[in-house]
Design a protein around this motif. Structure first.
Motif, PDB file in Angstrom:
ATOM      1  N   GLN A   1      -2.916   0.336  -7.523  1.00 37.76           N
ATOM      2  CA  GLN A   1      -2.549  -0.664  -6.536  1.00 37.76           C
ATOM      3  C   GLN A   1      -2.759  -2.081  -7.056  1.00 37.76           C
ATOM      4  OE1 GLN A   1      -0.872   0.307  -4.148  1.00 37.76           O
ATOM      5  NE2 GLN A   1      -1.961   1.262  -2.494  1.00 37.76           N
ATOM      6  N   GLY A   2      -3.786  -2.307  -7.873  1.00 38.19           N
ATOM      7  CA  GLY A   2      -4.074  -3.659  -8.317  1.00 38.19           C
ATOM      8  C   GLY A   2      -4.508  -4.497  -7.118  1.00 38.19           C
ATOM      9  N   ALA A   3      -4.421  -5.812  -7.251  1.00 39.88           N
ATOM     10  CA  ALA A   3      -4.782  -6.715  -6.165  1.00 39.88           C
ATOM     11  C   ALA A   3      -3.693  -6.713  -5.101  1.00 39.88           C
ATOM     12  CB  ALA A   3      -4.998  -8.124  -6.697  1.00 39.88           C
TER      13      ALA A   3
ATOM     14  N   THR B   1       0.834  -1.207   0.000  1.00 39.21           N
ATOM     15  CA  THR B   1       0.000   0.000   0.000  1.00 39.21           C
ATOM     16  C   THR B   1       0.866   1.253   0.000  1.00 39.21           C
ATOM     17  OG1 THR B   1      -1.766  -1.165   1.188  1.00 39.21           O
ATOM     18  CG2 THR B   1      -1.799   1.239   1.244  1.00 39.21           C
ATOM     19  N   ALA B   2       1.900   1.270   0.846  1.00 33.98           N
ATOM     20  CA  ALA B   2       2.801   2.426   0.912  1.00 33.98           C
ATOM     21  C   ALA B   2       3.543   2.616  -0.414  1.00 33.98           C
ATOM     22  CB  ALA B   2       3.789   2.256   2.059  1.00 33.98           C
ATOM     23  N   CYS B   3       4.005   1.528  -1.019  1.00 31.65           N
ATOM     24  CA  CYS B   3       4.716   1.627  -2.300  1.00 31.65           C
ATOM     25  C   CYS B   3       3.802   2.135  -3.399  1.00 31.65           C
ATOM     26  CB  CYS B   3       5.293   0.261  -2.686  1.00 31.65           C
ATOM     27  SG  CYS B   3       6.708  -0.254  -1.689  1.00 31.65           S
ATOM     28  N   GLY B   4       2.550   1.662  -3.406  1.00 29.56           N
ATOM     29  CA  GLY B   4       1.616   2.125  -4.423  1.00 29.56           C
ATOM     30  C   GLY B   4       1.320   3.606  -4.291  1.00 29.56           C
ATOM     31  N   ALA B   5       1.164   4.101  -3.034  1.00 31.30           N
ATOM     32  CA  ALA B   5       0.878   5.521  -2.826  1.00 31.30           C
ATOM     33  C   ALA B   5       2.043   6.401  -3.262  1.00 31.30           C
ATOM     34  CB  ALA B   5       0.542   5.768  -1.352  1.00 31.30           C
TER      35      ALA B   5
END
Length: 393
Positions: free
Chosen positions: A100-102, A14-18
């Protein structure tokens, strides 16, 4: 512990996607933190993870209850910065916030594995191009070329270790099925490049039957791995939705035709009732499975009507093979790499019958590896190989 690891990986993703961290950097970060946190959780120790984003920069800090040696740090797929013994910090550069995807553990791990494979293939291609340029220069550059060869070998071994850990998540261990002994062995074409199109899946259906999917996607490398993953995932979804077993191959082929028009794969499905021993087999262009009885009889199980795999004309399995497994009987499922090591599948299957018969009294867990080793004593044609054993106990 598995739930703690899953929550930790979801938080990192989640942090990487943000922050817009690229998928391959995210994959190396998640794997590095998992390798540190898993033994800590197993020992009952606390693992404190904090994330802080500053624009397109993401800082991830892990605090462990024990010190981490420099050697252990160097072995991680993403090297942390120097710090206190039990504190490791990574700084990653991102960009635009990513889709984010799955974020569920299994599909996210699959996506990360494919990103790492694609990154490794790009690096390998760049290295090949560089080698070609160096080979055309004068003899004074030869020493540099030799050094690059050595570094390339080290890099391939390092990538192979990472790939194997990621592939373990995609090659599930045998499920626990009372009344059945299950075992599997996978042998890649190149031990240092263990990607390929031979994949399998097995799980217990709500009614208690064991379902097995064995796939051999046409091609090699990243594309065939992705195609095989697509097929196993589609068949698992359709099976759990309750679609008729005889129609699974044809239904999956129709479903995937619009999504992956270039996908071709042979498919073998097995459905086993552990209580009665009844086994049904659906075959789409795959090598015939082998039955070895407790008394020592061994025979191939050809389909009454030839079925065709996904991507072939008229895909599906028109007629099933229906066989009753008595106590001690062994069912062997395999991909063509097991019987084509000498380029002749008929000769390979003729060799397979007595070897499998001779291993019928061996523990089921040891049979797949021993069978592959004996069948591959002479290899003139190398191919990925999967051997699976289902024995009624």
């Amino acid at each position: 512990m598995p739930d703690d690891l899953a929550r930790l990986r979801r938080r990192l993703r989640t942090a990487c996607g943000a922050a817009g961290v690229p998928a391959d950097d995210r994959a190396r970060l998640v794997l590095a933190v998992t390798l540190l946190a898993e033994p800590a959780f197993a020992a009952g120790e606390a693992v404190d993870v904090t994330t802080a984003a500053d624009g397109h920069r993401l800082a991830v800090t892990v605090r462990l209850a024990h010190a981490v040696s420099q050697r252990r740090r160097n072995e991680l797929p993403l090297l942390p910065e120097a710090g206190a013994d039990g504190v490791l910090t990574w700084h990653l550069t991102g960009g635009r916030a990513a889709d984010q995807g799955a974020l569920d553990d299994e599909p996210a791990t699959r996506a990360e594995m494919l990103a790492l494979i694609a990154r490794a293939d790009t690096l390998a291609q760049e290295q090949r191009d560089l080698k070609h340029e160096l080979a055309e220069t004068n003899s004074g550059v030869l020493a540099m070329y030799v050094d690059l060869e050595q570094r390339d070998e080290e890099l391939r071994h390092a990538h192979a270790r990472i790939f194997r850990e990621l592939e373990d998540a995609l090659r599930p261990p045998p499920p626990v099925v009372p009344g059945l002994e299950l075992a599997v062995h996978y042998s890649p074409t190149d031990p240092d490049s263990p990607t390929g199109g031979d994949l399998y899946d097995w799980f217990v259906l709500p009614g208690g039957d064991l379902h097995v999917t064995l796939v051999d996607a046409v091609g090699h490398g990243v594309t065939s791995t992705r195609h095989a993953l697509t097929v196993t995932h589609a068949i698992r979804t359709l099976a759990l939705e309750g679609h008729s077993f005889p129609d699974l191959i044809a239904y999956a082929a129709r479903t995937l035709a619009a999504i992956e028009p270039g996908l071709m794969a042979t498919v073998l499905l097995a459905r086993v009732d552990p209580v009665t021993g009844r086994a049904r087999l659906a075959n789409g262009s795959h090598p015939e499975p082998l039955l070895v009885t407790a008394a020592g009889d061994a025979r191939l199980l050809p389909s009454p009507v030839i079925g065709r795999g996904i991507g072939f004309p008229d895909p599906g399995s028109p007629r099933l093979v229906d066989v009753a497994l008595a106590p001690g009987d062994t069912l062997l499922l395999y991909t063509d790499g097991l019987v084509e090591s000498r380029k002749n599948i008929d000769e390979g299957q003729a060799r397979l019958l007595p070897l499998a018969r001779g291993l019928r009294t061996r523990p089921a867990a040891a049979v797949p590896r021993e069978l592959v080793a004996r069948m591959h004593e002479v290899v003139t044609y190398a191919d990925d190989t999967v051997a699976m054993v289902l024995r009624r106990s």
